[in-house]
Write an enzyme that holds these catalytic residues in place. Structure first.
Site, PDB file in Angstrom:
ATOM      1  N   ASP A   1       0.919  -1.161   0.192  1.00 39.92           N
ATOM      2  CA  ASP A   1       0.087  -0.080  -0.173  1.00 39.92           C
ATOM      3  C   ASP A   1       0.757   1.245  -0.013  1.00 39.92           C
ATOM      4  OD1 ASP A   1      -2.289   1.468  -0.005  1.00 39.92           O
ATOM      5  OD2 ASP A   1      -2.583   1.391   2.333  1.00 39.92           O
TER       6      ASP A   1
ATOM      7  N   HIS B   1       3.254   3.223  -9.065  1.00 33.58           N
ATOM      8  CA  HIS B   1       3.162   1.808  -9.366  1.00 33.58           C
ATOM      9  C   HIS B   1       4.476   1.029  -9.906  1.00 33.58           C
ATOM     10  CE1 HIS B   1      -0.929   2.215  -8.270  1.00 33.58           C
ATOM     11  NE2 HIS B   1      -1.476   2.830  -9.442  1.00 33.58           N
TER      12      HIS B   1
ATOM     13  N   LEU C   1      10.700 -21.129  -3.200  1.00 27.79           N
ATOM     14  CA  LEU C   1       9.794 -20.295  -2.354  1.00 27.79           C
ATOM     15  C   LEU C   1       8.447 -20.324  -3.346  1.00 27.79           C
ATOM     16  CD1 LEU C   1       8.562 -17.561  -0.928  1.00 27.79           C
ATOM     17  CD2 LEU C   1       9.831 -16.306  -2.513  1.00 27.79           C
TER      18      LEU C   1
END
Length: 225
Positions: A3, A20, A114
């Site tokens: 955020d 972004h 991962l």
């Protein structure tokens, strides 16, 4: 929960898309930090179901950035041993993005270092409603007995079937809410809220969150001993 991209750009008097783009760099740092710390599962809230309500131009920028990220980063993630899994209503994206997502999952399917879960067009309430609808259909069709429905069986109808519940949820930018993210799965997760805008998130912020997590006593609803 990533955020603060828009606020980061506004503070620097840049267009929101610049925030972004900077956030995409933070994604790379976050994944690398998770690998360095031996974290086996990492979920990124990349695009919420509510994000579709943003101005059309911003949605176009976001989807274009997603497409670029998939094309430029997936090969490196594969080399790093990262498996990609996508949850959410990603069918809402265009066919080119869907094709990139499918290709990323296929390419990395066998990796074990991962697992990177990317939540796209995801909303937890919608996920729970969809699960309830699927269960109702299974009961209607005689494939499931109502008496057999418990928390474990319900979870198998969620988008995260096969994904362990998160031990910790990190939200950046100083906001202190879950914003419709993994509501069922986060029932006993430790919540860590950091006052840093996502584009500035780095390895030290990741390490700080882990330090907070390890300092807490997890009782899962049980009374302290």
């Amino acid at each position: 929960m990533m955020d603060g991209n828009g606020r980061w750009a506004a503070r620097k008097r840049l267009p929101r898309v610049a925030g972004h783009r900077a956030g995409a760099q933070a994604v790379r740092r976050c994944i690398q930090a998770a690998i360095e710390h031996g974290i086996p599962w990492l979920t990124l809230y990349a695009f919420s179901s509510e994000n579709w309500r943003r101005p059309a131009e911003e949605v176009t920028d976001l989807t274009g950035l997603l497409r670029h990220y998939l094309r430029s980063e997936i090969a490196e993630l594969h080399r790093e041993g990262v498996r990609v899994r996508v949850i959410g209503e990603h069918a809402r994206f265009g066919p080119d993005v869907r094709a990139e997502l499918d290709a990323a999952e296929r390419l990395t399917r066998g990796n074990t270092r991962l697992t990177l879960v990317i939540a796209l067009s995801y909303g937890a309430r919608g996920e729970i409603v969809t699960a309830a609808r699927r269960i109702a259909e299974a009961v209607r069709d005689g494939k499931l007995s109502p008496d057999s429905i418990d928390e474990e069986s319900f979870a198998r109808f969620l988008a995260t079937d096969g994904v362990p519940d998160p031990d910790m949820v990190i939200r950046t930018s100083g906001e202190c809410r879950l914003s419709n993210f993994l509501l069922w799965q986060s029932a006993y997760a430790e919540l860590v809220f950091q006052d840093v805008l996502w584009p500035d998130f780095d390895r030290q912020h990741f390490a700080d969150a882990l330090s907070v997590f390890t300092s807490r006593e997890r009782r899962f609803g049980a009374r302290p001993g």
